[in-house]
Design a protein around this motif. Structure first.
Motif, short mmCIF file in Angstrom:
data_model
loop_
_atom_site.label_atom_id
_atom_site.label_comp_id
_atom_site.label_asym_id
_atom_site.label_seq_id
_atom_site.Cartn_x
_atom_site.Cartn_y
_atom_site.Cartn_z
N ILE A 268 1.05 5.34 0.00
CA ILE A 268 0.29 6.57 0.20
C ILE A 268 1.19 7.76 -0.13
O ILE A 268 2.33 7.59 -0.53
CB ILE A 268 -0.24 6.68 1.63
N GLY A 269 0.69 8.94 0.08
CA GLY A 269 1.51 10.13 -0.11
C GLY A 269 1.14 10.96 -1.32
O GLY A 269 1.73 12.00 -1.56
N HIS B 78 0.12 14.48 -0.27
CA HIS B 78 0.96 15.15 0.71
C HIS B 78 1.12 16.61 0.35
O HIS B 78 1.51 16.94 -0.76
CB HIS B 78 2.33 14.46 0.75
N VAL C 176 0.86 -1.18 0.00
CA VAL C 176 0.00 0.00 0.00
C VAL C 176 0.90 1.23 0.00
O VAL C 176 1.76 1.37 0.86
CB VAL C 176 -0.92 0.00 1.23
N CYS D 286 -4.32 11.29 6.06
CA CYS D 286 -3.36 10.19 6.02
C CYS D 286 -2.04 10.66 5.42
O CYS D 286 -0.97 10.28 5.88
CB CYS D 286 -3.96 9.07 5.19
N ASP D 287 -2.11 11.51 4.41
CA ASP D 287 -0.89 11.95 3.73
C ASP D 287 -0.35 13.26 4.29
O ASP D 287 0.59 13.82 3.73
CB ASP D 287 -1.18 12.13 2.24
N HIS D 288 -0.95 13.75 5.35
CA HIS D 288 -0.53 15.02 5.95
C HIS D 288 -0.58 16.15 4.93
O HIS D 288 0.45 16.65 4.46
CB HIS D 288 0.88 14.94 6.52
#
Lengths: 193, 404
Positions: free
Chosen positions: B53-54, B57, B51, B402-404
């Motif tokens: 993510i990002g 961001h 998985v 989740c990705d800030h």
């Protein structure tokens, strides 16, 4: 609230606990980096502590405050049974950002996996023994660690090269490229029409 | 040419069996929140999953180090854009904890009611989107209609439908409007009726049940060790809710239950959310009854609050005070603090470090769904590829958070 946790930790580790404080009601223990994992295992396994909930792990760069060592790795834990919380910290890293290494907590709490990857990505702290330490939020081609205080906030590293324009850099795509209904924001495109 | 009915040994009929690599996302209709899953498949069974993510961001934490404490509210809105009010309240509570102040009672109730409305929105959209990704589009429309009712209330109160930026350090941007209570009392029953209709379409639907029941199962020990909180943890049977375990605001005066699941599968997560919506309504009802109709909403401490506009324009003291708070920011005492609230997805933590100036030294957000999505790999390994969709949907990943 849970001074007991700090007392137990100090009794067990002795000089491994560098300092403790309870600012704003949050109990905090600064751990000797070499005994980081030992402290974590003790917190998890001792039935009086039973810190089985891994809450958070992050790092703070104290470069602007001229503190040595430069980074502080901060971990928040909670116990489900006793409903107490504790924050443990370890100070690592030289002023130029090297030697920032710490034992990974993944063998202790599996949940530390992504949090350590994020800390590595953002702050460049290397976790020894992490099973899969690679960037998580930034892309693999990214150079540097963006949350460090010496990383300029306005620096950009686009994956698609910016183009040279008459007045500085232009976005990778011009008004004649991409979608025709996109916003026409460049001055030069209006001039041509 | 060989005859078709020739007896061939079974071994010769086998297809090439090396695993297939498949990219799911980041631009996949079911991957709301832009996540990419690299799958290694044997037939339709997932052997390995990665998985990634990002993709959303935006450097939230870096941006926060550039402004003053009050300028973080718009960013906090955009963390979880499905329930921005809970983030706003969470962040104001964190700064207030460092300042050592408590907002007046009326404001606490106001925050509880607005927060619970946002929680209803959050759970609704998660459940609706999960059903929609399984092909049940109609319930999503019922849920979106229900959310519309809540958004109307928010619009009336805050002026914005989605990103309100309504929280303030030491209060709220505005006091409750005159008919706030009537609006909520009239609106939420309509919401519940719509939810009931939408759920009727799902909970007796064999196709829906087959795809969620027993799929994406996790044990409570695994969920704990992965750092799960919120609905995802409660669906495994652990009744950990920050509102009950560490009450903040006025939650200790309100009577509500914490719904838990038994097996930690997608169905349990769906049902926990659906029950929590009803518990939120219980909280709102009681909070509205207890909430004072008059009295201050904001603190009066001149070091934290902006002076009233009349004073700013008519007195030099007011002008100076206004200038100093706007230009220099609120001075937060040096130190560090971790403050946590129950957001839509679980424990939303803010770890703040201050150097005593008007600009935060470090703002760390502990996004609840970061830990949940971390567990996705385990949930889908060994399952069929079609199970990725409901499992991912029920974790309620919110990209911004989740990705800030």
């Amino acid at each position: 609230m849970s001074q007991k946790v700090l007392d137990l930790l100090q009794a067990k580790l002795g000089s491994g606990v560098v300092e403790t404080h309870s600012q704003f009601g949050d109990d905090t223990a600064v751990i000797e980096p070499a005994r980081w994992r030992e402290a974590a295992l003790f917190l998890r396994d001792d039935p009086r502590l039973a810190m089985n909930m891994f809450v958070d792990l992050c790092a703070v760069d104290y470069l602007a405050m001229n503190v040595e060592p430069r980074f502080e790795v901060v971990c928040h834990l909670r116990s489900l049974q006793h409903a107490h919380r504790v924050r443990i910290k370890a100070r690592v890293g030289a002023e130029d950002g090297t030697e920032a290494e710490l034992d990974s907590l993944v063998p202790v709490w599996r949940g530390a996996d992504w949090f350590e990857r994020e800390t590595f990505d953002m702050m460049g702290i290397v976790f020894r023994g992490h099973p899969d330490l690679r960037r998580i939020l930034m892309y693999p081609e990214f150079v540097g660690h963006p949350l460090r205080k010496d990383y300029p906030a306005d620096k950009i590293q686009p994956l698609v090269e910016f183009r040279e324009g008459t007045q500085g850099k232009l976005a990778p795509f011009g008004p004649d490229e991409g979608m025709s209904f996109g916003r026409q924001t460049h001055d030069y495109s209006r001039g041509e029409n | 040419m060989e005859p078709l009915d020739l007896d061939i040994e079974e071994g010769q009929l086998e297809l090439a069996s090396e695993p297939m690599m498949l990219n799911m996302g980041p631009a996949h209709p079911a991957m709301h929140g832009t996540v990419r899953i690299v799958l290694e498949l044997s037939g339709e069974t997932i052997l390995k999953a990665d998985v990634q993510i990002g993709y959303l961001h935006r450097g939230f934490e870096k941006m926060c180090e550039r402004g003053n404490w009050s300028q973080i509210f718009p960013y906090a809105d955009r963390l979880n854009y499905v329930s921005p009010m809970l983030n706003n309240v969470g962040f104001s509570l964190a700064v207030e904890k460092m300042l050592g102040v408590t907002v007046p009672e009326r404001c606490q109730y106001y925050r509880v009611v607005l927060g619970e409305l946002a929680r209803i929105c959050d759970h609704l959209i998660c459940n609706g989107a999960m059903a929609m990704e399984l092909g049940a589009f109609t319930p999503f429309l019922y849920f979106a209609r229900a959310r519309e009712v809540i958004w109307d209330i928010f619009e009336e109160e805050t002026g914005a439908r989605v990103t309100h930026s309504f929280g303030r350090v030491g209060g709220m941007a505005k006091p409750p409007s005159a008919d706030f209570k009537e609006m909520v009392r009239a609106g939420v029953p309509r919401v519940l009726a719509l939810i009931g209709e939408g759920e009727k379409l799902l909970l007796k639907n064999r196709i829906f049940l087959d795809r969620v029941e027993g799929v994406g199962r996790i044990s409570s020990a695994d969920a704990l060790s992965l750092g799960w909180t919120g609905v995802c943890l409660r669906s495994t049977g652990i009744p950990y809710d920050v509102r009950k375990s560490h009450p903040y605001l006025v939650y200790d005066r309100l009577d509500f239950d914490v719904p838990v699941g038994t097996s930690g599968d997608n169905y349990d997560r769906f049902m926990c959310r659906s029950e929590e919506i009803r518990q939120s309504w219980r909280i709102i009802e009681q909070a509205l009854d207890q909430m004072p109709d008059s009295g201050p909403v904001d603190l009066t401490d001149p070091r934290i609050m902006l002076p009233p506009k009349e004073e700013v324009y008519s007195t030099i003291e007011g002008t100076i005070q206004h200038f100093k708070i706007v230009m220099e920011g609120i001075k937060v005492p040096a130190g560090e603090c971790y403050s946590y609230t129950e957001a839509g997805n679980g424990e939303l933590g803010f770890y703040l470090v201050s150097d005593g100036s008007g600009t935060p030294y470090r703002v760390r957000i502990r996004p609840p769904c970061f830990a949940s999505v971390q567990g996705l790999k385990q949930l889908i390994t060994g399952q069929m590829i079609a199970d990725v969709v409901p499992t991912f949907g029920s974790l309620n990943m919110i990209g911004g958070e989740c990705d800030h």
